[in-house]
Design an enzyme around this catalytic site. Structure first.
Site, PDB file in Angstrom:
ATOM      1  N   MET A  14      46.004  80.228  27.167  1.00 28.46           N
ATOM      2  CA  MET A  14      46.928  80.918  28.061  1.00 28.46           C
ATOM      3  C   MET A  14      47.132  82.363  27.647  1.00 28.46           C
ATOM      4  O   MET A  14      47.135  83.262  28.486  1.00 28.46           O
ATOM      5  CB  MET A  14      48.273  80.185  28.117  1.00 28.46           C
ATOM      6  CG  MET A  14      48.224  78.863  28.853  1.00 28.46           C
ATOM      7  SD  MET A  14      47.437  78.922  30.494  1.00 28.46           S
ATOM      8  CE  MET A  14      48.375  80.196  31.316  1.00 28.46           C
ATOM      9  N   ASP A  33      47.969  87.118  16.874  1.00 28.05           N
ATOM     10  CA  ASP A  33      47.767  85.738  16.437  1.00 28.05           C
ATOM     11  C   ASP A  33      47.691  85.737  14.913  1.00 28.05           C
ATOM     12  O   ASP A  33      47.555  86.791  14.288  1.00 28.05           O
ATOM     13  CB  ASP A  33      46.487  85.141  17.045  1.00 28.05           C
ATOM     14  CG  ASP A  33      46.520  83.614  17.094  1.00 28.05           C
ATOM     15  OD1 ASP A  33      46.844  83.056  18.161  1.00 28.05           O
ATOM     16  OD2 ASP A  33      46.246  82.993  16.057  1.00 28.05           O
ATOM     17  N   GLU A  89      53.114  74.457  22.867  1.00 30.15           N
ATOM     18  CA  GLU A  89      54.372  73.916  23.399  1.00 30.15           C
ATOM     19  C   GLU A  89      55.040  72.980  22.389  1.00 30.15           C
ATOM     20  O   GLU A  89      55.314  71.807  22.663  1.00 30.15           O
ATOM     21  CB  GLU A  89      54.100  73.191  24.727  1.00 30.15           C
ATOM     22  CG  GLU A  89      55.320  72.882  25.547  1.00 30.15           C
ATOM     23  CD  GLU A  89      55.895  74.076  26.307  1.00 30.15           C
ATOM     24  OE1 GLU A  89      56.887  73.869  27.020  1.00 30.15           O
ATOM     25  OE2 GLU A  89      55.369  75.192  26.199  1.00 30.15           O
ATOM     26  N   LYS A  94      57.655  77.606  18.777  1.00 27.43           N
ATOM     27  CA  LYS A  94      58.257  78.588  19.675  1.00 27.43           C
ATOM     28  C   LYS A  94      59.517  79.193  19.051  1.00 27.43           C
ATOM     29  O   LYS A  94      59.768  80.402  19.175  1.00 27.43           O
ATOM     30  CB  LYS A  94      58.573  77.955  21.036  1.00 27.43           C
ATOM     31  CG  LYS A  94      57.326  77.722  21.897  1.00 27.43           C
ATOM     32  CD  LYS A  94      57.690  77.375  23.321  1.00 27.43           C
ATOM     33  CE  LYS A  94      56.464  77.149  24.194  1.00 27.43           C
ATOM     34  NZ  LYS A  94      55.718  78.380  24.474  1.00 27.43           N
ATOM     35  N   SER A 116      55.714  75.469  29.532  1.00 26.53           N
ATOM     36  CA  SER A 116      55.479  74.500  30.597  1.00 26.53           C
ATOM     37  C   SER A 116      56.591  73.471  30.708  1.00 26.53           C
ATOM     38  O   SER A 116      56.488  72.566  31.526  1.00 26.53           O
ATOM     39  CB  SER A 116      54.138  73.783  30.382  1.00 26.53           C
ATOM     40  OG  SER A 116      54.127  73.111  29.146  1.00 26.53           O
ATOM     41  N   HIS A 137      55.752  80.462  33.857  1.00 27.36           N
ATOM     42  CA  HIS A 137      54.742  79.415  33.728  1.00 27.36           C
ATOM     43  C   HIS A 137      53.536  79.855  34.542  1.00 27.36           C
ATOM     44  O   HIS A 137      53.439  79.599  35.739  1.00 27.36           O
ATOM     45  CB  HIS A 137      55.296  78.074  34.216  1.00 27.36           C
ATOM     46  CG  HIS A 137      54.375  76.930  33.930  1.00 27.36           C
ATOM     47  ND1 HIS A 137      54.550  75.679  34.487  1.00 27.36           N
ATOM     48  CD2 HIS A 137      53.273  76.823  33.147  1.00 27.36           C
ATOM     49  CE1 HIS A 137      53.586  74.884  34.067  1.00 27.36           C
ATOM     50  NE2 HIS A 137      52.802  75.554  33.260  1.00 27.36           N
ATOM     51  N   ASN A 140      46.473  78.280  34.677  1.00 34.26           N
ATOM     52  CA  ASN A 140      45.195  78.641  34.067  1.00 34.26           C
ATOM     53  C   ASN A 140      44.061  78.509  35.087  1.00 34.26           C
ATOM     54  O   ASN A 140      43.951  77.465  35.732  1.00 34.26           O
ATOM     55  CB  ASN A 140      44.933  77.712  32.867  1.00 34.26           C
ATOM     56  CG  ASN A 140      43.664  78.049  32.130  1.00 34.26           C
ATOM     57  OD1 ASN A 140      43.273  79.209  32.040  1.00 34.26           O
ATOM     58  ND2 ASN A 140      43.005  77.035  31.595  1.00 34.26           N
TER      59      ASN A 140
END
Length: 282
Positions: A14, A33, A89, A94, A116, A137, A140
């Protein structure tokens, strides 16, 4: 007014797709990242995505793509005009990222969780300024699918909503704002359906191909639920289902054994080369 710079945290499927969308519309991105190899693959995937988007007419004609910069340092989000968190997720992950981002950005900077299913008000406990937090949201691939679900938390400020809607429309997206709840709209409806489809296959009622064919031909689903699972990433789907199950208690959200088995085998969908289907390119 500051020149726009979008920071995206998380260079998975994503994060890469959203980065491709943003740079394709001429807005620079810093992609963060913790893994240099993941960032290298994301940069290559974004370049391929830009070519695909051009071929399909998904980018503004004549628009020169902006620069995609990759970095291992979260500190590089500090000057962003908006930050999109796109990590896996898992609430603990998070929470870690959103807490750190919130401490780095300037007051009033929209902090956008691409989620999501985890409620925005739950995430508000992890940030310094809940009024700056909002959910999106994206579907993809984000650079091809124009509709975006936008989730307003109870403490999200009007200014934040307006800023994010302006950003999305500038990127050629069609935002739809919904109220906060576990799974919101799309995941609350789609994810249990995919789980049910996998359990129909487990029960021997129909093959993977037949389930998708029937859902496409009879009910108008564009790809079929199991091909959609491969596109989402079966590991991501399981994480999202578990988050939904924990917050709703709905048994349809408890991941079925076939999904769990595929995750154990590393059959994660298109990104791994095998999921419900086999792909020639991972």
């Amino acid at each position: 007014m500051d020149e726009p710079l979008i920071a995206i945290v998380g260079a998975g499927v994503m994060g890469t797709g959203i980065s491709t969308l943003v740079v394709g519309h001429g807005v620079p991105v810093v992609l963060v990242d913790v893994d240099e190899g993941v960032l290298d693959r994301a940069a290559a995937a974004s370049a391929n995505g830009l070519r695909h988007a051009r071929l399909t007419g998904a980018l503004p004609p004549g628009r020169t793509p902006a620069k995609l910069r990759t970095t291992l340092s979260l500190d590089d989000v500090a000057d962003a005009t908006a930050v999109i968190e796109a990590v896996t997720e898992l609430p603990e992950k998070k929470a870690e990222v959103l807490t750190a981002v919130s401490a780095l950005v300037r007051p009033g900077t929209p902090v956008i969780s691409n989620t999501s299913g985890i409620p925005i008000d739950e995430m508000a406990a992890w940030v310094k300024s809940p009024e700056d937090l909002i959910g999106t949201h994206f579907m993809n691939p984000a650079y091809l699918i124009s509709m975006v679900e936008v989730i307003r938390g109870p403490r999200t400020a009007d200014k934040t909503v307006e800023s994010v809607l302006s950003l999305l429309t500038g990127l050629g997206r069609k935002p739809v704002v919904v109220r906060d709840a576990p799974g919101f709209v799309t995941s609350r409806l789609l994810h249990p359906m995919i789980n049910d489809a996998a359990q129909v296959v487990s029960a021997g009622t129909a093959t993977v191909e037949d389930v998708d064919t029937l859902m496409q031909g009879c009910l108008g689903h564009p790809t079929g639920p199991l091909r959609t699972a491969d596109l989402i990433g079966i590991d991501n789907l399981v994480d999202a289902l578990e988050a939904l199950y924990a917050r709703t208690g709905d048994e349809r959200c408890r991941p079925g054994e076939l999904l769990l088995e595929k995750v154990r085998k590393g059959e994660l969908g298109r990104k791994s080369g095998r999921g419900f289907y086999v792909y020639s390119e991972a």
